[in-house]
Design a protein around this motif. Structure first.
Motif, PDB file in Angstrom:
ATOM      1  N   LEU A 154       0.828  -1.212   0.000  1.00  0.00           N
ATOM      2  CA  LEU A 154       0.000   0.000   0.000  1.00  0.00           C
ATOM      3  C   LEU A 154       0.857   1.254   0.000  1.00  0.00           C
ATOM      4  O   LEU A 154       0.593   2.207  -0.757  1.00  0.00           O
ATOM      5  CB  LEU A 154      -0.919  -0.015   1.222  1.00  0.00           C
ATOM      6  CG  LEU A 154      -1.865   1.168   1.405  1.00  0.00           C
ATOM      7  CD1 LEU A 154      -2.877   1.234   0.270  1.00  0.00           C
ATOM      8  CD2 LEU A 154      -2.583   1.066   2.766  1.00  0.00           C
ATOM      9  N   TYR A 155       1.896   1.259   0.854  1.00  0.00           N
ATOM     10  CA  TYR A 155       2.774   2.424   0.990  1.00  0.00           C
ATOM     11  C   TYR A 155       4.229   1.985   0.820  1.00  0.00           C
ATOM     12  O   TYR A 155       4.962   1.824   1.804  1.00  0.00           O
ATOM     13  CB  TYR A 155       2.589   3.068   2.364  1.00  0.00           C
ATOM     14  CG  TYR A 155       1.192   3.582   2.650  1.00  0.00           C
ATOM     15  CD1 TYR A 155       0.542   4.444   1.764  1.00  0.00           C
ATOM     16  CD2 TYR A 155       0.515   3.222   3.826  1.00  0.00           C
ATOM     17  CE1 TYR A 155      -0.735   4.924   2.038  1.00  0.00           C
ATOM     18  CE2 TYR A 155      -0.750   3.717   4.100  1.00  0.00           C
ATOM     19  CZ  TYR A 155      -1.373   4.562   3.202  1.00  0.00           C
ATOM     20  OH  TYR A 155      -2.633   5.039   3.468  1.00  0.00           O
ATOM     21  N   PRO A 156       4.677   1.791  -0.419  1.00  0.00           N
ATOM     22  CA  PRO A 156       6.039   1.277  -0.650  1.00  0.00           C
ATOM     23  C   PRO A 156       7.097   2.189  -0.037  1.00  0.00           C
ATOM     24  O   PRO A 156       7.021   3.419  -0.129  1.00  0.00           O
ATOM     25  CB  PRO A 156       6.151   1.258  -2.178  1.00  0.00           C
ATOM     26  CG  PRO A 156       4.746   1.231  -2.680  1.00  0.00           C
ATOM     27  CD  PRO A 156       3.942   1.993  -1.677  1.00  0.00           C
ATOM     28  N   GLY A 157       8.062   1.560   0.621  1.00  0.00           N
ATOM     29  CA  GLY A 157       9.172   2.321   1.183  1.00  0.00           C
ATOM     30  C   GLY A 157       8.886   3.001   2.499  1.00  0.00           C
ATOM     31  O   GLY A 157       9.771   3.670   3.054  1.00  0.00           O
ATOM     32  N   VAL A 158       7.653   2.839   3.021  1.00  0.00           N
ATOM     33  CA  VAL A 158       7.277   3.466   4.288  1.00  0.00           C
ATOM     34  C   VAL A 158       7.374   2.422   5.392  1.00  0.00           C
ATOM     35  O   VAL A 158       6.866   1.306   5.249  1.00  0.00           O
ATOM     36  CB  VAL A 158       5.844   4.031   4.214  1.00  0.00           C
ATOM     37  CG1 VAL A 158       5.401   4.591   5.561  1.00  0.00           C
ATOM     38  CG2 VAL A 158       5.751   5.094   3.125  1.00  0.00           C
ATOM     39  N   ASP A 159       8.013   2.759   6.517  1.00  0.00           N
ATOM     40  CA  ASP A 159       8.163   1.752   7.574  1.00  0.00           C
ATOM     41  C   ASP A 159       6.830   1.502   8.272  1.00  0.00           C
ATOM     42  O   ASP A 159       5.851   2.239   8.102  1.00  0.00           O
ATOM     43  CB  ASP A 159       9.265   2.123   8.563  1.00  0.00           C
ATOM     44  CG  ASP A 159       8.941   3.325   9.441  1.00  0.00           C
ATOM     45  OD1 ASP A 159       7.754   3.557   9.760  1.00  0.00           O
ATOM     46  OD2 ASP A 159       9.882   4.043   9.818  1.00  0.00           O
ATOM     47  N   LEU A 160       6.804   0.412   9.047  1.00  0.00           N
ATOM     48  CA  LEU A 160       5.563  -0.085   9.622  1.00  0.00           C
ATOM     49  C   LEU A 160       4.876   0.955  10.497  1.00  0.00           C
ATOM     50  O   LEU A 160       3.664   1.175  10.393  1.00  0.00           O
ATOM     51  CB  LEU A 160       5.859  -1.357  10.428  1.00  0.00           C
ATOM     52  CG  LEU A 160       4.669  -2.182  10.890  1.00  0.00           C
ATOM     53  CD1 LEU A 160       3.929  -2.759   9.703  1.00  0.00           C
ATOM     54  CD2 LEU A 160       5.133  -3.299  11.816  1.00  0.00           C
ATOM     55  N   ASP A 161       5.618   1.611  11.360  1.00  0.00           N
ATOM     56  CA  ASP A 161       5.020   2.582  12.271  1.00  0.00           C
ATOM     57  C   ASP A 161       4.415   3.758  11.524  1.00  0.00           C
ATOM     58  O   ASP A 161       3.325   4.227  11.867  1.00  0.00           O
ATOM     59  CB  ASP A 161       6.074   3.069  13.269  1.00  0.00           C
ATOM     60  CG  ASP A 161       6.484   1.988  14.251  1.00  0.00           C
ATOM     61  OD1 ASP A 161       5.972   1.976  15.371  1.00  0.00           O
ATOM     62  OD2 ASP A 161       7.318   1.133  13.887  1.00  0.00           O
ATOM     63  N   GLU A 162       5.119   4.232  10.492  1.00  0.00           N
ATOM     64  CA  GLU A 162       4.603   5.358   9.722  1.00  0.00           C
ATOM     65  C   GLU A 162       3.372   4.958   8.915  1.00  0.00           C
ATOM     66  O   GLU A 162       2.408   5.723   8.809  1.00  0.00           O
ATOM     67  CB  GLU A 162       5.689   5.899   8.795  1.00  0.00           C
ATOM     68  CG  GLU A 162       5.226   6.987   7.831  1.00  0.00           C
ATOM     69  CD  GLU A 162       4.618   8.210   8.512  1.00  0.00           C
ATOM     70  OE1 GLU A 162       3.786   8.881   7.867  1.00  0.00           O
ATOM     71  OE2 GLU A 162       4.962   8.484   9.678  1.00  0.00           O
ATOM     72  N   ALA A 163       3.382   3.733   8.347  1.00  0.00           N
ATOM     73  CA  ALA A 163       2.217   3.264   7.598  1.00  0.00           C
ATOM     74  C   ALA A 163       0.997   3.178   8.504  1.00  0.00           C
ATOM     75  O   ALA A 163      -0.112   3.599   8.130  1.00  0.00           O
ATOM     76  CB  ALA A 163       2.509   1.909   6.960  1.00  0.00           C
ATOM     77  N   ALA A 164       1.186   2.631   9.712  1.00  0.00           N
ATOM     78  CA  ALA A 164       0.078   2.565  10.665  1.00  0.00           C
ATOM     79  C   ALA A 164      -0.397   3.959  11.049  1.00  0.00           C
ATOM     80  O   ALA A 164      -1.603   4.213  11.173  1.00  0.00           O
ATOM     81  CB  ALA A 164       0.502   1.787  11.903  1.00  0.00           C
ATOM     82  N   ALA A 165       0.537   4.894  11.221  1.00  0.00           N
ATOM     83  CA  ALA A 165       0.167   6.259  11.569  1.00  0.00           C
ATOM     84  C   ALA A 165      -0.668   6.902  10.471  1.00  0.00           C
ATOM     85  O   ALA A 165      -1.611   7.657  10.753  1.00  0.00           O
ATOM     86  CB  ALA A 165       1.425   7.084  11.836  1.00  0.00           C
TER      87      ALA A 165
END
Length: 282
Positions: free
Chosen positions: A179-190
């Motif tokens: 869904l959000y390539p290159g974005v880490d897990l915490d930022e994607a959840a945020a």
């Protein structure tokens, strides 16, 4: 419960092929039914041999339909190939459309996977969400299928629109990376929390699962298990979340995650989407 029903045509690592009733929505519905929860299901399949197998599979677990499912010319399938590590890859032959829906005022609505993304059924799903009473809790499993839907801006927009209705969003770490390539897990959840989700539950395979809210992150470990295949694992985890939150929506997130992880561990320990009963999951 709203989501696709289909038949998994499974080819194992040794070349054997078997058919199992499944589909993300059907798997969640069956898992909840086996845990003793009253389930009404919104989906579509044909009145053919595979559709009849699906209907029997749902009925055996106490799942009742909340629509007339017979709006398709043939029942959808997923060609599932099992790798040496038990992971599954899919090729779909699927149509997603819905007939007239009657759900009343449910305690929970679970939507997932293709339901809010693939037209024309997606339009019916959003109409259902718009008509829900305020007290109904919504759980949304992103469960991306890029081989079927693609990953373009329209898909992302549909997913983010669905998130705005959700009290809890469930995703795998692979879903979020797609869904959000290159974005880490915490930022994607945020990002998902920023669209209005109350919480985001993320499965991380053998690393366990995590629960994100505005207050922070909670992690639980995985259950030790011998993996036969991963078909239905995420769907069983989702059903475990609903089951854990059924009577106490403010329950300790670590307990909620642990319940989902234990349920999913039983499913991956046996072939196909075969979730546990209440007796198997204390």
């Amino acid at each position: 419960m709203v989501g696709e029903a289909l038949v998994d045509v499974v080819t194992t690592a040794d070349g054997e092929t078997q058919e199992h009733p499944g589909g993300s929505g059907a798997n969640v519905a069956v898992a909840l039914g086996r845990l003793g929860r009253p389930v009404r299901y919104v989906a579509s399949f044909a009145d053919d041999a595979r559709g009849q197998a699906l209907a029997a599979h749902l009925d055996d677990s106490g799942v009742r339909m909340a629509c007339d499912p017979h709006v398709l010319a043939r029942t959808s399938t997923a060609q599932a190939t099992i790798g040496s590590d038990g992971s599954a890859t899919y090729v779909f032959d699927l149509e997603w459309r819905l007939g007239e829906i009657a759900v009343g005022a449910p305690r929970f609505v679970h939507i997932g996977s293709l339901a809010p993304v693939l037209s024309p059924g997606a339009e019916s799903v959003f109409a259902l969400l718009d008509g829900l009473p305020e007290q109904t809790r919504v759980l949304y499993d992103i469960n991306m299928r890029p081989s079927l839907t693609g990953t373009g801006a329209d898909v992302v927009a549909s997913i983010e629109r669905a998130v705005t209705y959700a009290d809890v969003v469930k995703a795998s770490d692979e879903d979020l990376d797609t869904l959000y390539p290159g974005v880490d897990l915490d930022e994607a959840a945020a990002r998902l929390l920023g669209f209005g989700a109350g919480a985001v539950a993320v499965t991380r395979g053998g690393e366990g699962a995590s629960w994100f809210t505005a207050e922070g992150r909670v992690d639980v470990g995985a259950e030790p298990v011998t993996v036969v295949d991963t078909i239905g694992a995420g769907d069983t985890f989702s059903a475990g979340l609903v089951d854990a939150l059924w009577d106490d929506f403010g329950r300790d997130p670590a307990e909620v995650l642990a319940h989902g992880v234990k349920a999913a561990a039983i499913t991956v320990s046996r072939a196909g989407a075969n979730p546990p009963t209440r007796a198997e999951l204390p």
